[in-house]
Design a protein around this motif. Structure first.
Motif, PDB file in Angstrom:
ATOM      1  N   GLN A 274       0.845  -1.191   0.000  1.00  0.00           N
ATOM      2  CA  GLN A 274       0.000   0.000   0.000  1.00  0.00           C
ATOM      3  C   GLN A 274       0.891   1.256   0.000  1.00  0.00           C
ATOM      4  O   GLN A 274       0.979   1.965   1.006  1.00  0.00           O
ATOM      5  N   PRO A 275       1.559   1.531  -1.105  1.00  0.00           N
ATOM      6  CA  PRO A 275       2.493   2.665  -1.142  1.00  0.00           C
ATOM      7  C   PRO A 275       1.839   4.010  -0.850  1.00  0.00           C
ATOM      8  O   PRO A 275       2.456   4.882  -0.255  1.00  0.00           O
ATOM      9  N   ASP A 276       0.579   4.184  -1.257  1.00  0.00           N
ATOM     10  CA  ASP A 276      -0.096   5.450  -0.992  1.00  0.00           C
ATOM     11  C   ASP A 276      -0.323   5.646   0.507  1.00  0.00           C
ATOM     12  O   ASP A 276      -0.154   6.754   1.037  1.00  0.00           O
ATOM     13  N   ARG A 277      -0.731   4.576   1.179  1.00  0.00           N
ATOM     14  CA  ARG A 277      -0.926   4.630   2.626  1.00  0.00           C
ATOM     15  C   ARG A 277       0.406   4.880   3.339  1.00  0.00           C
ATOM     16  O   ARG A 277       0.487   5.655   4.293  1.00  0.00           O
ATOM     17  N   TYR A 278       1.457   4.238   2.846  1.00  0.00           N
ATOM     18  CA  TYR A 278       2.795   4.412   3.394  1.00  0.00           C
ATOM     19  C   TYR A 278       3.238   5.871   3.266  1.00  0.00           C
ATOM     20  O   TYR A 278       3.750   6.475   4.226  1.00  0.00           O
ATOM     21  N   GLN A 279       3.025   6.453   2.088  1.00  0.00           N
ATOM     22  CA  GLN A 279       3.388   7.845   1.862  1.00  0.00           C
ATOM     23  C   GLN A 279       2.615   8.770   2.791  1.00  0.00           C
ATOM     24  O   GLN A 279       3.171   9.721   3.343  1.00  0.00           O
ATOM     25  N   GLN A 280       1.339   8.484   2.990  1.00  0.00           N
ATOM     26  CA  GLN A 280       0.508   9.330   3.837  1.00  0.00           C
ATOM     27  C   GLN A 280       0.988   9.315   5.277  1.00  0.00           C
ATOM     28  O   GLN A 280       1.017  10.350   5.962  1.00  0.00           O
ATOM     29  N   LEU A 281       1.385   8.151   5.767  1.00  0.00           N
ATOM     30  CA  LEU A 281       1.875   8.037   7.142  1.00  0.00           C
ATOM     31  C   LEU A 281       3.167   8.819   7.336  1.00  0.00           C
ATOM     32  O   LEU A 281       3.369   9.464   8.367  1.00  0.00           O
ATOM     33  N   VAL A 282       4.063   8.753   6.345  1.00  0.00           N
ATOM     34  CA  VAL A 282       5.308   9.524   6.436  1.00  0.00           C
ATOM     35  C   VAL A 282       5.006  11.021   6.391  1.00  0.00           C
ATOM     36  O   VAL A 282       5.588  11.812   7.150  1.00  0.00           O
ATOM     37  N   THR A 283       4.069  11.401   5.526  1.00  0.00           N
ATOM     38  CA  THR A 283       3.690  12.809   5.420  1.00  0.00           C
ATOM     39  C   THR A 283       3.068  13.306   6.722  1.00  0.00           C
ATOM     40  O   THR A 283       3.333  14.433   7.161  1.00  0.00           O
ATOM     41  N   ASP A 284       2.244  12.482   7.361  1.00  0.00           N
ATOM     42  CA  ASP A 284       1.622  12.853   8.631  1.00  0.00           C
ATOM     43  C   ASP A 284       2.654  13.081   9.728  1.00  0.00           C
ATOM     44  O   ASP A 284       2.427  13.855  10.666  1.00  0.00           O
ATOM     45  N   ALA A 285       3.775  12.383   9.621  1.00  0.00           N
ATOM     46  CA  ALA A 285       4.831  12.517  10.632  1.00  0.00           C
ATOM     47  C   ALA A 285       5.746  13.712  10.354  1.00  0.00           C
ATOM     48  O   ALA A 285       6.649  13.998  11.151  1.00  0.00           O
ATOM     49  N   HIS A 286       5.505  14.407   9.245  1.00  0.00           N
ATOM     50  CA  HIS A 286       6.392  15.501   8.859  1.00  0.00           C
ATOM     51  C   HIS A 286       6.515  16.607   9.908  1.00  0.00           C
ATOM     52  O   HIS A 286       7.627  17.122  10.122  1.00  0.00           O
ATOM     53  N   PRO A 287       5.439  17.039  10.581  1.00  0.00           N
ATOM     54  CA  PRO A 287       5.589  18.114  11.574  1.00  0.00           C
ATOM     55  C   PRO A 287       6.628  17.811  12.649  1.00  0.00           C
ATOM     56  O   PRO A 287       7.457  18.664  12.975  1.00  0.00           O
ATOM     57  N   SER A 288       6.609  16.610  13.191  1.00  0.00           N
ATOM     58  CA  SER A 288       7.580  16.266  14.230  1.00  0.00           C
ATOM     59  C   SER A 288       8.983  16.148  13.650  1.00  0.00           C
ATOM     60  O   SER A 288       9.970  16.555  14.279  1.00  0.00           O
ATOM     61  N   ILE A 289       9.096  15.602  12.423  1.00  0.00           N
ATOM     62  CA  ILE A 289      10.400  15.490  11.765  1.00  0.00           C
ATOM     63  C   ILE A 289      10.959  16.885  11.487  1.00  0.00           C
ATOM     64  O   ILE A 289      12.137  17.167  11.733  1.00  0.00           O
ATOM     65  N   ALA A 290      10.112  17.774  10.972  1.00  0.00           N
ATOM     66  CA  ALA A 290      10.553  19.127  10.639  1.00  0.00           C
ATOM     67  C   ALA A 290      10.960  19.897  11.887  1.00  0.00           C
ATOM     68  O   ALA A 290      11.927  20.677  11.855  1.00  0.00           O
ATOM     69  N   ALA A 291      10.247  19.698  12.981  1.00  0.00           N
ATOM     70  CA  ALA A 291      10.585  20.392  14.223  1.00  0.00           C
ATOM     71  C   ALA A 291      11.940  19.936  14.751  1.00  0.00           C
ATOM     72  O   ALA A 291      12.769  20.749  15.169  1.00  0.00           O
ATOM     73  N   PHE A 292      12.188  18.625  14.732  1.00  0.00           N
ATOM     74  CA  PHE A 292      13.461  18.082  15.207  1.00  0.00           C
ATOM     75  C   PHE A 292      14.616  18.592  14.342  1.00  0.00           C
ATOM     76  O   PHE A 292      15.587  19.170  14.841  1.00  0.00           O
ATOM     77  N   GLY A 293      14.510  18.391  13.029  1.00  0.00           N
ATOM     78  CA  GLY A 293      15.578  18.814  12.126  1.00  0.00           C
ATOM     79  C   GLY A 293      15.741  20.315  12.087  1.00  0.00           C
ATOM     80  O   GLY A 293      16.864  20.826  12.031  1.00  0.00           O
ATOM     81  N   GLY A 294      14.621  21.042  12.110  1.00  0.00           N
ATOM     82  CA  GLY A 294      14.689  22.499  12.071  1.00  0.00           C
ATOM     83  C   GLY A 294      15.419  23.075  13.266  1.00  0.00           C
ATOM     84  O   GLY A 294      16.237  23.990  13.126  1.00  0.00           O
TER      85      GLY A 294
END
Length: 382
Positions: free
Chosen positions: A104-124
Motif C-alpha cells: 500500500q504505497p499510498d498509505r505508506y506515503q501518507q503516514l510519512v507525510t503525517d509525521a512531517h511536523p515532528s520530523i521538521a521540528a526536530f531537524g529544524g
C-alpha cells in the motif's frame, strides 16, 4: 584526484542505475536520476559544512566517514528511517511497515507525510542551532560584516542561541503547528508534538555538539602541552593518552556529522515522495546523491577549498539557517523543493564569488595571496 575521490560515487551510480533498470525499466532509471539530483542540490551546503568538520580528522576517520558513514546515510536515513517513522505512526512492527510500503504505497506515503511536523521540528531546531552558534561566534574573517559584526557582539551573551531557538520553537508550536490540524480538531496535540520534537532536536544538538567540542578542546590543549614539554611527555607516556583522546574527539565529531546529515536528509526524504512513493527507487536515488555529497565533502577537504575560498563556509551556514526556517514553516505550508534547493545554491554561489573577489583584491595588493595571508586577515566582507 577526481577519480580517486569520486570513484566510489561513480561505481555506486552505475550499480544503482543498473539495479533500477532491472527493478522498473528505463522509467525507474529516470526517477532514480531525478532523485539523485534532488539530493545533491539540497545537500551541497551540507557538504561544505561537513568539510569544515572533516578537515580536523585524520585519514582514518575520513575513510570511516566514507564507508560506515555512507551505510548509515544510505540505508539508515534513506531507507530505514521512513520505515521506522511509519512503524511508529501506525503502531506497526518493522516487517509490517515494510510490507505496507510495497503493498500500500499510498498509505505508506501518507503516514510519512503525517509525521512531517515532528520530523521538521526536530531537524529544524538542530539546524537552527548550528546556524545561530555560527553567526553569534566572534571570528577573524567576516563575510557580511554589517550582519556578522553586531551579531558577534550579541553572541557574548551566554546561552543566547538557545534562547532564540526556544523562542522560535515556541512561536512555531503555537502558530503553524496549531493551524496544521485546524481541520482535524487536534490543535493541542499537534502543538505538543512539535514542541517535544523540537526540544528533542535541541537536546540532541547540545549533547552531541557539546561532547564533540569538549573532546576537541581537550585534544588541542593536550597537543599544546606536549609540544611545550615534549621530553617529559615521552617519559611519562602522555603521548599515548593523547592518541586515545584524539580517538574520542574524532568519534564524537563523526557522531556530530551523522546527526547533521540526518537533519539535512529530512527535507530530501519528505520531498522525494513528491516524485515517487516506491521505497526501492527512493533508496537508490537518494543513496546515490548521498554518496556524491560525501565524496564532495572529502574533495573539498583534500583540495583545501575552504582555505582558498574563505566565505564558502559562511554561505553554507546561511543556507543552513534558511533551511531551518523552511523546515519550521513546512509544518503548515508546503514549499517546493526547487525553491529550497535554489536558496542554498544561490547563497553558496554568492559566497564563492565573494571569495573570488577577495582573492583578486589580495593578489592585487600583495602580489599573490598565501595561506598565511588568509589567516592573518582580521576581517573582510562584501
Amino acid at each position: 584526484m577526481v577519480l580517486k575521490t569520486f570513484g566510489w560515487s561513480f561505481a555506486i551510480t552505475a550499480l544503482g542505475l543498473v539495479a533500477a533498470v532491472f527493478y522498473g525499466g528505463w522509467t525507474a532509471v529516470g526517477v532514480v536520476a531525478i532523485l539523485a539530483v534532488l539530493e545533491i542540490s539540497l545537500s551541497f551546503d551540507n557538504a561544505v559544512v561537513n568539510a569544515g568538520i572533516l578537515k580536523k580528522m585524520n585519514a582514518f576517520w575520513q575513510k570511516i566517514f566514507l564507508t560506515v558513514g555512507v551505510l548509515i546515510a544510505v540505508f539508515g536515513m534513506r531507507l530505514i528511517f521512513p520505515v521506522v517513522i511509519v512503524a511508529i505512526s501506525a503502531k506497526l512492527g518493522p516487517i509490517e511497515a515494510v510490507d505496507l510500503a510495497f503493498s500500500q504505497p499510498d498509505r505508506y506515503q501518507q503516514l510519512v507525510t503525517d509525521a512531517h511536523p515532528s520530523i521538521a521540528a526536530f531537524g529544524g531546531m538542530f539546524l537552527l542551532m548550528i546556524f545561530l552558534d555560527f553567526i553569534f561566534e566572534e571570528r577573524d574573517i567576516q563575510w557580511l560584516r554589517w550582519i556578522e559584526r553586531p551579531l558577534a557582539k550579541l553572541g557574548k551573551v551566554d546561552m543566547l542561541s538557545v534562547c532564540i531557538a526556544l523562542i522560535a520553537l515556541l512561536v512555531a508550536s503555537v502558530t503553524v503547528a496549531t493551524h496544521a490540524h485546524q481541520h482535524g480538531g487536534v490543535h493541542v496535540d499537534k502543538a505538543a508534538t512539535v514542541l517535544l520534537s523540537g526540544i528533542a532536536g535541541l537536546i540532541t544538538y547540545l549533547i552531541v555538539g557539546g561532547l564533540s567540542g569538549f573532546f576537541e578542546n581537550r585534544l588541542e590543549e593536550e597537543e599544546e602541552r606536549e609540544h611545550e614539554e615534549e621530553e617529559e611527555a615521552k617519559r611519562t607516556g602522555k603521548k599515548k593518552s593523547a592518541v586515545v583522546l584524539a580517538g574520542q574527539a574524532a568519534f564524537f565529531m563523526f557522531l556530530y556529522l551523522e546527526v547533521l546529515d540526518a537533519s539535512f536528509s529530512f527535507d530530501g526524504v519528505i520531498g522525494a515522495f513528491a516524485i515517487t512513493n516506491d521505497i526501492v527507487m527512493m533508496a537508490l536515488g537518494l543513496g546515490i546523491g548521498a554518496m556524491y555529497v560525501r565524496s564532495l565533502t572529502v574533495y573539498l577537504v583534500r583540495q583545501g577549498t575552504l582555505d582558498d575560498y574563505v566565505y564558502l563556509e559562511h554561505g553554507a551556514h546561511y543556507a543552513i539557517g534558511a533551511l531551518a526556517v523552511i523546515l519550521l514553516v513546512t509544518i503548515q505550508y508546503e514549499i517546493n523543493d526547487i525553491i529550497t534547493g535554489l536558496i542554498g545554491v544561490v547563497l553558496i554561489a554568492w559566497s564563492f564569488l565573494s571569495s573570488l573577489n577577495r582573492n583578486k583584491k589580495l593578489a592585487g595588493a600583495e602580489g599573490k595571496p598565501t595561506a598565511s595571508d588568509d589567516k592573518a586577515e582580521v576581517s573582510s566582507g562584501v
